[in-house]
Design a protein around this motif. Sequence first.
Motif, PDB file in Angstrom:
ATOM      1  N   TYR A   4       6.670  62.496  52.612  1.00 56.22           N
ATOM      2  CA  TYR A   4       5.851  62.870  54.031  1.00 56.22           C
ATOM      3  C   TYR A   4       4.632  63.104  52.951  1.00 56.22           C
ATOM      4  O   TYR A   4       4.442  62.380  51.665  1.00 56.22           O
ATOM      5  CB  TYR A   4       6.308  64.438  54.209  1.00 56.22           C
ATOM      6  CG  TYR A   4       7.567  64.918  54.249  1.00 56.22           C
ATOM      7  CD1 TYR A   4       7.591  64.563  55.652  1.00 56.22           C
ATOM      8  CD2 TYR A   4       8.354  65.426  53.299  1.00 56.22           C
ATOM      9  CE1 TYR A   4       8.850  64.834  56.561  1.00 56.22           C
ATOM     10  CE2 TYR A   4       9.652  65.784  54.379  1.00 56.22           C
ATOM     11  CZ  TYR A   4       9.682  65.461  55.782  1.00 56.22           C
ATOM     12  OH  TYR A   4      11.373  66.029  56.647  1.00 56.22           O
ATOM     13  N   GLN A   5       3.134  62.579  53.774  1.00 50.10           N
ATOM     14  CA  GLN A   5       2.118  62.854  53.564  1.00 50.10           C
ATOM     15  C   GLN A   5       1.568  63.843  54.052  1.00 50.10           C
ATOM     16  O   GLN A   5       1.600  64.370  54.914  1.00 50.10           O
ATOM     17  CB  GLN A   5       1.707  61.183  53.686  1.00 50.10           C
ATOM     18  CG  GLN A   5       0.039  61.231  53.136  1.00 50.10           C
ATOM     19  CD  GLN A   5      -1.271  60.041  53.890  1.00 50.10           C
ATOM     20  OE1 GLN A   5      -1.278  60.003  55.364  1.00 50.10           O
ATOM     21  NE2 GLN A   5      -1.590  58.958  53.152  1.00 50.10           N
ATOM     22  N   VAL A   6       0.987  64.246  53.481  1.00 47.06           N
ATOM     23  CA  VAL A   6       0.146  65.615  53.483  1.00 47.06           C
ATOM     24  C   VAL A   6      -1.530  65.657  53.252  1.00 47.06           C
ATOM     25  O   VAL A   6      -1.450  65.288  52.204  1.00 47.06           O
ATOM     26  CB  VAL A   6       1.430  66.787  53.277  1.00 47.06           C
ATOM     27  CG1 VAL A   6       2.187  66.758  53.093  1.00 47.06           C
ATOM     28  CG2 VAL A   6       1.003  66.521  51.169  1.00 47.06           C
ATOM     29  N   ALA A   7      -2.200  66.485  53.829  1.00 47.37           N
ATOM     30  CA  ALA A   7      -2.757  67.194  53.536  1.00 47.37           C
ATOM     31  C   ALA A   7      -3.650  68.066  52.884  1.00 47.37           C
ATOM     32  O   ALA A   7      -2.778  69.252  52.934  1.00 47.37           O
ATOM     33  CB  ALA A   7      -4.120  67.347  54.682  1.00 47.37           C
ATOM     34  N   ALA A   8      -3.770  68.038  51.286  1.00 49.15           N
ATOM     35  CA  ALA A   8      -3.898  68.971  50.044  1.00 49.15           C
ATOM     36  C   ALA A   8      -4.769  69.873  50.053  1.00 49.15           C
ATOM     37  O   ALA A   8      -6.315  68.687  50.117  1.00 49.15           O
ATOM     38  CB  ALA A   8      -2.882  68.863  48.869  1.00 49.15           C
ATOM     39  N   PRO A   9      -5.525  71.282  49.329  1.00 51.17           N
ATOM     40  CA  PRO A   9      -7.136  71.578  48.139  1.00 51.17           C
ATOM     41  C   PRO A   9      -7.431  70.187  48.308  1.00 51.17           C
ATOM     42  O   PRO A   9      -8.533  69.672  47.989  1.00 51.17           O
ATOM     43  CB  PRO A   9      -5.971  72.464  48.045  1.00 51.17           C
ATOM     44  CG  PRO A   9      -4.842  73.019  48.688  1.00 51.17           C
ATOM     45  CD  PRO A   9      -4.530  71.928  48.664  1.00 51.17           C
ATOM     46  N   HIS A  10      -6.819  68.978  47.328  1.00 52.44           N
ATOM     47  CA  HIS A  10      -7.687  68.064  46.449  1.00 52.44           C
ATOM     48  C   HIS A  10      -7.215  66.185  47.006  1.00 52.44           C
ATOM     49  O   HIS A  10      -7.552  65.787  46.159  1.00 52.44           O
ATOM     50  CB  HIS A  10      -6.725  67.864  44.385  1.00 52.44           C
ATOM     51  CG  HIS A  10      -6.535  69.251  43.617  1.00 52.44           C
ATOM     52  ND1 HIS A  10      -5.379  69.635  44.376  1.00 52.44           N
ATOM     53  CD2 HIS A  10      -7.520  69.806  43.876  1.00 52.44           C
ATOM     54  CE1 HIS A  10      -5.948  71.270  43.384  1.00 52.44           C
ATOM     55  NE2 HIS A  10      -7.398  70.723  43.286  1.00 52.44           N
ATOM     56  N   GLY A  11      -6.885  66.850  48.604  1.00 53.08           N
ATOM     57  CA  GLY A  11      -6.787  65.370  48.915  1.00 53.08           C
ATOM     58  C   GLY A  11      -5.884  65.024  49.541  1.00 53.08           C
ATOM     59  O   GLY A  11      -4.373  66.244  49.542  1.00 53.08           O
ATOM     60  N   LEU A  12      -4.880  63.711  49.867  1.00 49.74           N
ATOM     61  CA  LEU A  12      -3.951  63.683  50.739  1.00 49.74           C
ATOM     62  C   LEU A  12      -3.325  63.014  49.357  1.00 49.74           C
ATOM     63  O   LEU A  12      -3.638  62.601  48.640  1.00 49.74           O
ATOM     64  CB  LEU A  12      -4.071  61.936  50.870  1.00 49.74           C
ATOM     65  CG  LEU A  12      -4.980  61.822  53.003  1.00 49.74           C
ATOM     66  CD1 LEU A  12      -4.867  60.998  53.300  1.00 49.74           C
ATOM     67  CD2 LEU A  12      -4.274  63.384  53.881  1.00 49.74           C
ATOM     68  N   GLY A  13      -2.053  63.362  49.539  1.00 47.19           N
ATOM     69  CA  GLY A  13      -0.866  63.289  49.375  1.00 47.19           C
ATOM     70  C   GLY A  13      -0.138  62.945  49.667  1.00 47.19           C
ATOM     71  O   GLY A  13       0.567  63.294  50.675  1.00 47.19           O
TER      72      GLY A  13
ATOM     73  N   ARG B 188       2.073  64.479  44.563  1.00 47.58           N
ATOM     74  CA  ARG B 188       1.615  62.861  44.327  1.00 47.58           C
ATOM     75  C   ARG B 188       0.315  62.817  44.396  1.00 47.58           C
ATOM     76  O   ARG B 188       0.325  62.195  45.707  1.00 47.58           O
ATOM     77  CB  ARG B 188       2.485  61.600  44.371  1.00 47.58           C
ATOM     78  CG  ARG B 188       3.886  61.856  43.436  1.00 47.58           C
ATOM     79  CD  ARG B 188       4.118  60.799  43.386  1.00 47.58           C
ATOM     80  NE  ARG B 188       4.761  59.680  44.486  1.00 47.58           N
ATOM     81  CZ  ARG B 188       5.789  60.708  45.860  1.00 47.58           C
ATOM     82  NH1 ARG B 188       6.244  61.175  45.379  1.00 47.58           N
ATOM     83  NH2 ARG B 188       5.946  59.519  46.687  1.00 47.58           N
ATOM     84  N   PHE B 189      -0.643  62.336  44.087  1.00 53.04           N
ATOM     85  CA  PHE B 189      -1.631  62.316  45.009  1.00 53.04           C
ATOM     86  C   PHE B 189      -2.518  60.991  45.180  1.00 53.04           C
ATOM     87  O   PHE B 189      -1.917  60.191  44.109  1.00 53.04           O
ATOM     88  CB  PHE B 189      -3.638  63.122  43.932  1.00 53.04           C
ATOM     89  CG  PHE B 189      -3.009  64.634  44.486  1.00 53.04           C
ATOM     90  CD1 PHE B 189      -3.135  65.470  44.750  1.00 53.04           C
ATOM     91  CD2 PHE B 189      -2.944  65.335  43.303  1.00 53.04           C
ATOM     92  CE1 PHE B 189      -3.348  66.468  45.790  1.00 53.04           C
ATOM     93  CE2 PHE B 189      -2.973  66.694  43.071  1.00 53.04           C
ATOM     94  CZ  PHE B 189      -3.159  67.621  44.444  1.00 53.04           C
ATOM     95  N   GLU B 190      -3.110  60.694  46.535  1.00 52.99           N
ATOM     96  CA  GLU B 190      -2.535  59.516  46.578  1.00 52.99           C
ATOM     97  C   GLU B 190      -4.462  58.606  46.355  1.00 52.99           C
ATOM     98  O   GLU B 190      -3.902  56.926  46.319  1.00 52.99           O
ATOM     99  CB  GLU B 190      -3.103  59.073  47.915  1.00 52.99           C
ATOM    100  CG  GLU B 190      -1.391  58.979  47.838  1.00 52.99           C
ATOM    101  CD  GLU B 190      -0.665  58.664  49.741  1.00 52.99           C
ATOM    102  OE1 GLU B 190      -2.188  58.562  50.487  1.00 52.99           O
ATOM    103  OE2 GLU B 190       0.027  59.372  50.597  1.00 52.99           O
ATOM    104  N   THR B 191      -5.334  59.251  46.045  1.00 54.30           N
ATOM    105  CA  THR B 191      -6.709  59.121  45.595  1.00 54.30           C
ATOM    106  C   THR B 191      -6.966  58.734  44.272  1.00 54.30           C
ATOM    107  O   THR B 191      -8.317  58.436  44.179  1.00 54.30           O
ATOM    108  CB  THR B 191      -8.188  59.564  46.252  1.00 54.30           C
ATOM    109  OG1 THR B 191      -7.757  60.873  46.753  1.00 54.30           O
ATOM    110  CG2 THR B 191      -7.786  59.366  47.648  1.00 54.30           C
TER     111      THR B 191
END
Length: 293
Positions: A146-155, A120-123
């Motif tokens: 878990y908050q992770v760094a993904a290709p589309h932003g934080l999720g 789930r993206f946060e931005t």
Amino acid sequence: MKKIVQASSSFLWKAPKNNAVLDIINRYPINLLHTFLTAADTMRLYQEDLVDSEVLYGTVVDVLSEADGWAEVIVLDQASNKHPLGYPGYLPSDTLTELTASADRSQQQVGITAKEGLLRFETFHGQQLLSFGTTLPLVKETAEDYQVAAPHGLGSINKTFATRIEEAVDTPQRMIALAAQFINQPYVWAGISGSGFDCSGLMYSLHRLQGINIPRDTIEQAQQGRIVSYQEALPGDLLLFAYQSGQGEVHHVGMYLGEDQMIHSRTPGSRVMKTTISGSVYEAELAVVARYW
């Protein structure tokens, strides 16, 4: 130039040209997994020798060239004898995006341990399906996510789908437990994902979720582990099988469960299953027992 995979998964194609299976894949959004492919579709991957492997969301690749909607790449975390840096092949250019500093693969990683999970993206109000075996850098952790760094932003990924990737004393038991959820999962040639595995792809993904980066294919898996005898085999070891009564080319791999049994993704048209070695066609073909944990 390095780029990162932004599709939930993508096959690593042997040639940069269109085909009937890719036509089907292109009808669906790239944030879906390949569960829409039929058994006939996945059999074509094998029969027509279309693909060599699969890459998952967040995988970093080295792009050698791009032309006509295709990228020639090296998959850096899939060791192979085919190239000193990793597994070579072709990806559709739209499955890749620019690599950012947030996608640091050297930091603590989170891996998807369920057949599939949801990012789930946060931005922005969006989400991405993630396959078993997907790994992403951990940013922070809460009681539930878990908050992770993904290709589309934080999720954020709920902990019911994922776990931290870290060394553990119970590595063999963890791999066997993860494999058990795929009993009866259809075989997919070149697959490394929860949508389906080939034999070596299942072993690759099980080890990757323990932070152990083994080679992608059976021949290399037989070459690079610690070799033990079958009498010394322990649960979690790889059992590798070769033609010509174990003296020829390695062609299959399973994970030893103990008590003369293994779990494996058997053959095209078959499924993930447990098999007793003694009395089976595999007994005479057992060539190598390799340990990576």
